[in-house]
Design a protein around this motif. Structure first.
Motif, PDB file in Angstrom:
ATOM      1  N   ILE A  65       0.836  -1.203   0.000  1.00 42.93           N
ATOM      2  CA  ILE A  65       0.000   0.000   0.000  1.00 42.93           C
ATOM      3  C   ILE A  65       0.867   1.248   0.000  1.00 42.93           C
ATOM      4  CG2 ILE A  65      -1.741   1.307   1.293  1.00 42.93           C
ATOM      5  CD1 ILE A  65      -2.852  -1.452   2.203  1.00 42.93           C
ATOM      6  N   MET A  66       1.999   1.213   0.708  1.00 43.56           N
ATOM      7  CA  MET A  66       2.919   2.355   0.706  1.00 43.56           C
ATOM      8  C   MET A  66       3.466   2.593  -0.703  1.00 43.56           C
ATOM      9  SD  MET A  66       2.972   3.766   3.679  1.00 43.56           S
ATOM     10  CE  MET A  66       4.472   4.680   3.922  1.00 43.56           C
ATOM     11  N   LYS A  67       3.717   1.528  -1.450  1.00 47.35           N
ATOM     12  CA  LYS A  67       4.169   1.687  -2.840  1.00 47.35           C
ATOM     13  C   LYS A  67       3.077   2.360  -3.669  1.00 47.35           C
ATOM     14  CE  LYS A  67       7.149  -2.365  -2.847  1.00 47.35           C
ATOM     15  NZ  LYS A  67       7.294  -3.743  -3.309  1.00 47.35           N
ATOM     16  N   GLU A  73      -0.123   9.479  -9.150  1.00 43.52           N
ATOM     17  CA  GLU A  73      -1.570   9.626  -9.336  1.00 43.52           C
ATOM     18  C   GLU A  73      -2.391   9.140  -8.141  1.00 43.52           C
ATOM     19  OE1 GLU A  73      -0.097   7.718 -12.286  1.00 43.52           O
ATOM     20  OE2 GLU A  73       0.507   9.704 -12.940  1.00 43.52           O
ATOM     21  N   ALA A  74      -1.725   8.644  -7.112  1.00 46.85           N
ATOM     22  CA  ALA A  74      -2.455   8.105  -5.954  1.00 46.85           C
ATOM     23  C   ALA A  74      -3.212   9.221  -5.240  1.00 46.85           C
ATOM     24  CB  ALA A  74      -1.482   7.435  -4.995  1.00 46.85           C
ATOM     25  N   LYS A  75      -4.416   8.883  -4.846  1.00 46.83           N
ATOM     26  CA  LYS A  75      -5.260   9.803  -4.084  1.00 46.83           C
ATOM     27  C   LYS A  75      -5.567   9.152  -2.737  1.00 46.83           C
ATOM     28  CE  LYS A  75      -7.558  11.750  -8.157  1.00 46.83           C
ATOM     29  NZ  LYS A  75      -6.791  11.055  -9.168  1.00 46.83           N
ATOM     30  N   PRO A  76      -5.685   9.952  -1.673  1.00 48.85           N
ATOM     31  CA  PRO A  76      -5.972   9.359  -0.355  1.00 48.85           C
ATOM     32  C   PRO A  76      -7.192   8.447  -0.346  1.00 48.85           C
ATOM     33  CG  PRO A  76      -5.306  11.632  -0.100  1.00 48.85           C
ATOM     34  CD  PRO A  76      -5.438  11.387  -1.582  1.00 48.85           C
ATOM     35  N   TYR A 122       7.268  -6.121  13.049  1.00 49.17           N
ATOM     36  CA  TYR A 122       6.157  -5.395  13.680  1.00 49.17           C
ATOM     37  C   TYR A 122       6.440  -3.901  13.765  1.00 49.17           C
ATOM     38  CZ  TYR A 122       2.911  -9.052  15.026  1.00 49.17           C
ATOM     39  OH  TYR A 122       1.963 -10.043  15.002  1.00 49.17           O
ATOM     40  N   ALA A 123       7.655  -3.536  14.090  1.00 46.63           N
ATOM     41  CA  ALA A 123       7.997  -2.112  14.174  1.00 46.63           C
ATOM     42  C   ALA A 123       7.802  -1.433  12.822  1.00 46.63           C
ATOM     43  CB  ALA A 123       9.440  -1.950  14.658  1.00 46.63           C
ATOM     44  N   ALA A 124       8.253  -2.071  11.757  1.00 47.34           N
ATOM     45  CA  ALA A 124       8.104  -1.492  10.413  1.00 47.34           C
ATOM     46  C   ALA A 124       6.637  -1.437   9.997  1.00 47.34           C
ATOM     47  CB  ALA A 124       8.918  -2.301   9.400  1.00 47.34           C
ATOM     48  N   GLN A 125       5.892  -2.514  10.272  1.00 50.71           N
ATOM     49  CA  GLN A 125       4.481  -2.558   9.906  1.00 50.71           C
ATOM     50  C   GLN A 125       3.699  -1.480  10.657  1.00 50.71           C
ATOM     51  OE1 GLN A 125       2.601  -6.310  10.809  1.00 50.71           O
ATOM     52  NE2 GLN A 125       0.799  -5.840   9.619  1.00 50.71           N
ATOM     53  N   THR A 126       3.998  -1.292  11.918  1.00 53.42           N
ATOM     54  CA  THR A 126       3.313  -0.279  12.721  1.00 53.42           C
ATOM     55  C   THR A 126       3.629   1.121  12.212  1.00 53.42           C
ATOM     56  OG1 THR A 126       3.343  -1.759  14.626  1.00 53.42           O
ATOM     57  CG2 THR A 126       2.974   0.579  15.074  1.00 53.42           C
ATOM     58  N   GLN A 127       4.895   1.369  11.885  1.00 53.37           N
ATOM     59  CA  GLN A 127       5.258   2.693  11.365  1.00 53.37           C
ATOM     60  C   GLN A 127       4.559   2.961  10.036  1.00 53.37           C
ATOM     61  OE1 GLN A 127       7.298   5.227  12.863  1.00 53.37           O
ATOM     62  NE2 GLN A 127       6.064   6.246  11.318  1.00 53.37           N
ATOM     63  N   ARG A 128       4.516   1.968   9.156  1.00 55.44           N
ATOM     64  CA  ARG A 128       3.826   2.151   7.872  1.00 55.44           C
ATOM     65  C   ARG A 128       2.339   2.417   8.086  1.00 55.44           C
ATOM     66  NH1 ARG A 128       7.240  -2.347   6.385  1.00 55.44           N
ATOM     67  NH2 ARG A 128       5.462  -3.728   6.688  1.00 55.44           N
ATOM     68  N   THR A 129       1.735   1.724   9.049  1.00 58.06           N
ATOM     69  CA  THR A 129       0.321   1.937   9.343  1.00 58.06           C
ATOM     70  C   THR A 129       0.089   3.369   9.819  1.00 58.06           C
ATOM     71  OG1 THR A 129       0.027  -0.411   9.860  1.00 58.06           O
ATOM     72  CG2 THR A 129      -1.639   1.107  10.719  1.00 58.06           C
TER      73      THR A 129
END
Length: 185
Positions: A65-67, A73-76, A122-129
């Protein structure tokens, strides 16, 4: 080449969950993938490297999703829709989470490398979230974002654990809808 690596990971996920990591051999994975053992070693230096790639793959939802978010062109709203779609898919197709529970058991029983890998994952996943929260809702980063992200990631784990043990008291479609509505709210 990428398709072969995806096949190897898919077969590995299935075998690691069914037989366990230690009982699954590279020969089993090769046979299940329809390739020679040497082909696996072309992609992975060891079974442990394959395991780590499988672990990363099973939590790659936020990475993907971060990619998408990084695309010009990505919109929120599109990103929020993608989050909802992927969360619902993840809840309904929980084989990857079943493997995570199996592997977390291995980590809890003393596999320090797995434990460290889980902590980093988990740390990376949480930060991305948390970063996705800020993006889709157009907010500035705040300390509470990480707390909310921890709760959302933990909720997904808890839901999937209840599925894993057969104790989920509500239909998964309802859970997915409510989870996504809560996230969007």
């Amino acid at each position: 080449m990428t398709d072969m690596k995806a096949t190897i990971k898919s077969v590995s996920i299935d075998l690691f969950f069914k037989k366990g990591y230690f009982a699954t051999s590279i020969s089993d994975i090769a046979r299940g993938s329809g390739i020679q053992k040497a082909s696996i070693y072309y992609h992975y230096a060891s079974k442990e490297d394959l395991l780590y790639d499988v672990m990363d793959f099973t939590t790659a939802v936020t990475s993907e999703i971060m990619k998408m978010r990084a695309h010009p062109e990505a919109k929120p709203d599109d990103v929020l829709d993608e989050i909802a779609r992927r969360v619902a898919h993840q809840m309904k197709n929980n084989q990857n989470w079943n493997l995570r529970f199996y592997l977390s058991g291995e980590a809890a029983q003393g596999n320090e490398t797995l434990r460290t890998r889980f902590a980093s994952n988990y740390a990376a996943q949480t930060q991305r979230t948390a970063d996705l929260f800020n993006y889709v809702f157009n907010t500035e980063s705040q300390p509470e974002d990480m707390a909310l992200a921890v709760l959302m990631v933990a909720a997904l784990d808890g839901i999937n654990f209840q599925q894993f043990v057969g104790a989920l008291p509500v239909d998964i479609d309802v859970i997915a809808r409510v989870y996504n509505e809560f996230f969007a709210y």
